[in-house]
Design a protein around this motif. Structure first.
Motif, PDB file in Angstrom:
ATOM      1  N   SER A  28       0.824  -1.213   0.000  1.00  0.00           N
ATOM      2  CA  SER A  28       0.000   0.000   0.000  1.00  0.00           C
ATOM      3  C   SER A  28       0.855   1.259   0.000  1.00  0.00           C
ATOM      4  O   SER A  28       0.557   2.239  -0.679  1.00  0.00           O
ATOM      5  CB  SER A  28      -0.939   0.007   1.209  1.00  0.00           C
ATOM      6  OG  SER A  28      -1.849  -1.072   1.136  1.00  0.00           O
ATOM      7  N   ALA A  29       1.932   1.227   0.767  1.00  0.00           N
ATOM      8  CA  ALA A  29       2.815   2.390   0.840  1.00  0.00           C
ATOM      9  C   ALA A  29       3.504   2.635  -0.495  1.00  0.00           C
ATOM     10  O   ALA A  29       3.619   3.778  -0.954  1.00  0.00           O
ATOM     11  CB  ALA A  29       3.857   2.190   1.941  1.00  0.00           C
ATOM     12  N   GLU A  36      -4.131   0.841  -8.932  1.00  0.00           N
ATOM     13  CA  GLU A  36      -4.550  -0.341  -9.686  1.00  0.00           C
ATOM     14  C   GLU A  36      -3.633  -1.532  -9.433  1.00  0.00           C
ATOM     15  O   GLU A  36      -4.038  -2.685  -9.614  1.00  0.00           O
ATOM     16  CB  GLU A  36      -4.609  -0.044 -11.191  1.00  0.00           C
ATOM     17  CG  GLU A  36      -3.274   0.227 -11.870  1.00  0.00           C
ATOM     18  CD  GLU A  36      -2.889   1.701 -11.884  1.00  0.00           C
ATOM     19  OE1 GLU A  36      -2.141   2.111 -12.780  1.00  0.00           O
ATOM     20  OE2 GLU A  36      -3.344   2.427 -10.989  1.00  0.00           O
ATOM     21  N   LEU A  37      -2.408  -1.271  -8.986  1.00  0.00           N
ATOM     22  CA  LEU A  37      -1.492  -2.374  -8.708  1.00  0.00           C
ATOM     23  C   LEU A  37      -1.989  -3.224  -7.545  1.00  0.00           C
ATOM     24  O   LEU A  37      -1.775  -4.440  -7.528  1.00  0.00           O
ATOM     25  CB  LEU A  37      -0.084  -1.858  -8.400  1.00  0.00           C
ATOM     26  CG  LEU A  37       0.953  -2.932  -8.072  1.00  0.00           C
ATOM     27  CD1 LEU A  37       1.106  -3.924  -9.225  1.00  0.00           C
ATOM     28  CD2 LEU A  37       2.296  -2.324  -7.737  1.00  0.00           C
ATOM     29  N   TRP A  71       0.613  -7.157 -14.651  1.00  0.00           N
ATOM     30  CA  TRP A  71       1.001  -7.079 -13.240  1.00  0.00           C
ATOM     31  C   TRP A  71       2.512  -6.883 -13.118  1.00  0.00           C
ATOM     32  O   TRP A  71       2.982  -6.010 -12.385  1.00  0.00           O
ATOM     33  CB  TRP A  71       0.581  -8.363 -12.518  1.00  0.00           C
ATOM     34  CG  TRP A  71       1.189  -8.541 -11.161  1.00  0.00           C
ATOM     35  CD1 TRP A  71       0.781  -7.961  -9.994  1.00  0.00           C
ATOM     36  CD2 TRP A  71       2.333  -9.348 -10.826  1.00  0.00           C
ATOM     37  NE1 TRP A  71       1.592  -8.357  -8.958  1.00  0.00           N
ATOM     38  CE2 TRP A  71       2.550  -9.208  -9.433  1.00  0.00           C
ATOM     39  CE3 TRP A  71       3.174 -10.178 -11.564  1.00  0.00           C
ATOM     40  CZ2 TRP A  71       3.584  -9.871  -8.776  1.00  0.00           C
ATOM     41  CZ3 TRP A  71       4.202 -10.838 -10.910  1.00  0.00           C
ATOM     42  CH2 TRP A  71       4.397 -10.676  -9.526  1.00  0.00           C
ATOM     43  N   LYS A  72       3.276  -7.679 -13.849  1.00  0.00           N
ATOM     44  CA  LYS A  72       4.736  -7.613 -13.763  1.00  0.00           C
ATOM     45  C   LYS A  72       5.266  -6.260 -14.257  1.00  0.00           C
ATOM     46  O   LYS A  72       6.167  -5.679 -13.650  1.00  0.00           O
ATOM     47  CB  LYS A  72       5.353  -8.746 -14.569  1.00  0.00           C
ATOM     48  CG  LYS A  72       6.880  -8.757 -14.569  1.00  0.00           C
ATOM     49  CD  LYS A  72       7.411  -9.947 -15.346  1.00  0.00           C
ATOM     50  CE  LYS A  72       8.936  -9.875 -15.450  1.00  0.00           C
ATOM     51  NZ  LYS A  72       9.379  -8.773 -16.330  1.00  0.00           N
ATOM     52  N   LEU A  73       4.710  -5.744 -15.357  1.00  0.00           N
ATOM     53  CA  LEU A  73       5.176  -4.474 -15.903  1.00  0.00           C
ATOM     54  C   LEU A  73       4.820  -3.311 -14.988  1.00  0.00           C
ATOM     55  O   LEU A  73       5.630  -2.409 -14.773  1.00  0.00           O
ATOM     56  CB  LEU A  73       4.577  -4.249 -17.293  1.00  0.00           C
ATOM     57  CG  LEU A  73       5.102  -5.174 -18.399  1.00  0.00           C
ATOM     58  CD1 LEU A  73       4.335  -4.930 -19.693  1.00  0.00           C
ATOM     59  CD2 LEU A  73       6.594  -4.989 -18.616  1.00  0.00           C
ATOM     60  N   CYS A  74       3.604  -3.313 -14.447  1.00  0.00           N
ATOM     61  CA  CYS A  74       3.210  -2.266 -13.499  1.00  0.00           C
ATOM     62  C   CYS A  74       4.091  -2.316 -12.267  1.00  0.00           C
ATOM     63  O   CYS A  74       4.507  -1.286 -11.729  1.00  0.00           O
ATOM     64  CB  CYS A  74       1.744  -2.429 -13.102  1.00  0.00           C
ATOM     65  SG  CYS A  74       0.576  -1.928 -14.367  1.00  0.00           S
ATOM     66  N   TRP A  75       4.373  -3.522 -11.829  1.00  0.00           N
ATOM     67  CA  TRP A  75       5.225  -3.733 -10.653  1.00  0.00           C
ATOM     68  C   TRP A  75       6.611  -3.140 -10.894  1.00  0.00           C
ATOM     69  O   TRP A  75       7.115  -2.347 -10.100  1.00  0.00           O
ATOM     70  CB  TRP A  75       5.333  -5.230 -10.404  1.00  0.00           C
ATOM     71  CG  TRP A  75       6.000  -5.629  -9.137  1.00  0.00           C
ATOM     72  CD1 TRP A  75       7.330  -5.778  -8.912  1.00  0.00           C
ATOM     73  CD2 TRP A  75       5.356  -5.950  -7.907  1.00  0.00           C
ATOM     74  NE1 TRP A  75       7.564  -6.172  -7.622  1.00  0.00           N
ATOM     75  CE2 TRP A  75       6.375  -6.291  -6.984  1.00  0.00           C
ATOM     76  CE3 TRP A  75       4.031  -6.002  -7.502  1.00  0.00           C
ATOM     77  CZ2 TRP A  75       6.090  -6.668  -5.675  1.00  0.00           C
ATOM     78  CZ3 TRP A  75       3.753  -6.381  -6.197  1.00  0.00           C
ATOM     79  CH2 TRP A  75       4.777  -6.701  -5.303  1.00  0.00           C
TER      80      TRP A  75
END
Length: 240
Positions: A28-29, A36-37, A71-75
């Motif tokens: 969250s931080a 959206e992540l 998910w991986k790219l946003c991460w």
């Protein structure tokens, strides 16, 4: 940070379990500017594994691999790991449904041969060892662990990070050994490579951001007078 050498040097499963409870705080931080992540991570960590486990033979569908890549790219973008590369998501979407299901099915059947499984997954367009590790972890968290930069950097001997099969196997060996060590010391014996990875990630991020929740845990352990190999008193144990 109270522990010399970081969390990886700690052999106390009670403390590890307390750190495990910090995962959502750390996420969250870090994701405060890209909410959206959080939803994507919930899908990857909870919904996708359940869907894969329900299938007679483990495999991922094309739409799931495309979403996993998102998910991986946003991460990676959020955690400032290079440039955002949406082209990879477009490229992975060019794989046929048949090819995705065939490769992912075979990869899971090859386990515990992780090397063979990763090589099989890398036949898919836009899939390298890191993405392959995410696919395997979604269906076999008791064998694989996601190749997260923050975790790699927290383990001695793995820097600089290299996105190769050889480096992933070195990483996974250390993660699996850590899970075995924790299970030997833990009566619950529920530690998996993915569980170890999540803890190390939570620790690394919480430590970098100096989250109060981690500082409280570190202070508690210090005041208890225990080193990395000793178990904290049960009265100090936190619930998840």
């Amino acid at each position: 940070m109270a522990l010399k050498g970081g969390l990886f040097s700690c052999s106390d499963p009670v403390f590890w379990r307390a750190v495990q409870g910090l995962y959502q705080d750390a996420l969250s931080a870090k994701a405060s500017k890209r909410k959206e992540l959080i939803a994507l991570d919930q899908w990857y960590q909870e919904e996708l594994p359940i869907a894969v486990a329900k299938r007679v033979k483990k495999y991922l569908r094309k739409a799931e691999v495309v979403k996993l890549m998102e998910w991986k790219l946003c991460w990676g973008f959020l955690f400032q790991r290079g440039k955002f590369r949406p082209r990879l998501q477009q490229l992975v979407a060019t794989n046929s449904n048949e090819m995705v299901e065939e490769c992912t099915t075979k990869a899971f059947q090859l386990l515990p041969d992780v090397s063979g499984a990763v090589q099989e997954l890398c036949k898919l367009k836009a899939v390298g060892p890191a993405t392959a590790s995410a696919i395997l972890t979604a269906g076999a968290p008791d064998t694989a662990a996601f190749m997260a930069d923050e975790v790699l950097e927290s383990i001695p001997g793995l820097s600089p990070v290299q996105y190769t099969l050889k480096h992933y196997l070195l990483y996974l060996d250390k993660i699996q050994s850590c899970a075995e060590k924790l299970n030997k010391a833990d009566t619950e014996k529920t530690w998996t490579p993915h569980g170890v990875e999540l803890c190390l990630w939570a620790w690394a991020v919480a430590d970098r951001l100096q989250l109060p929740s981690l500082q409280a845990l570190s202070l508690e352990k210090t005041e208890a007078g225990h080193d990395g190999g000793a178990e904290m008193p049960r009265k100090k144990q936190r619930t998840e």
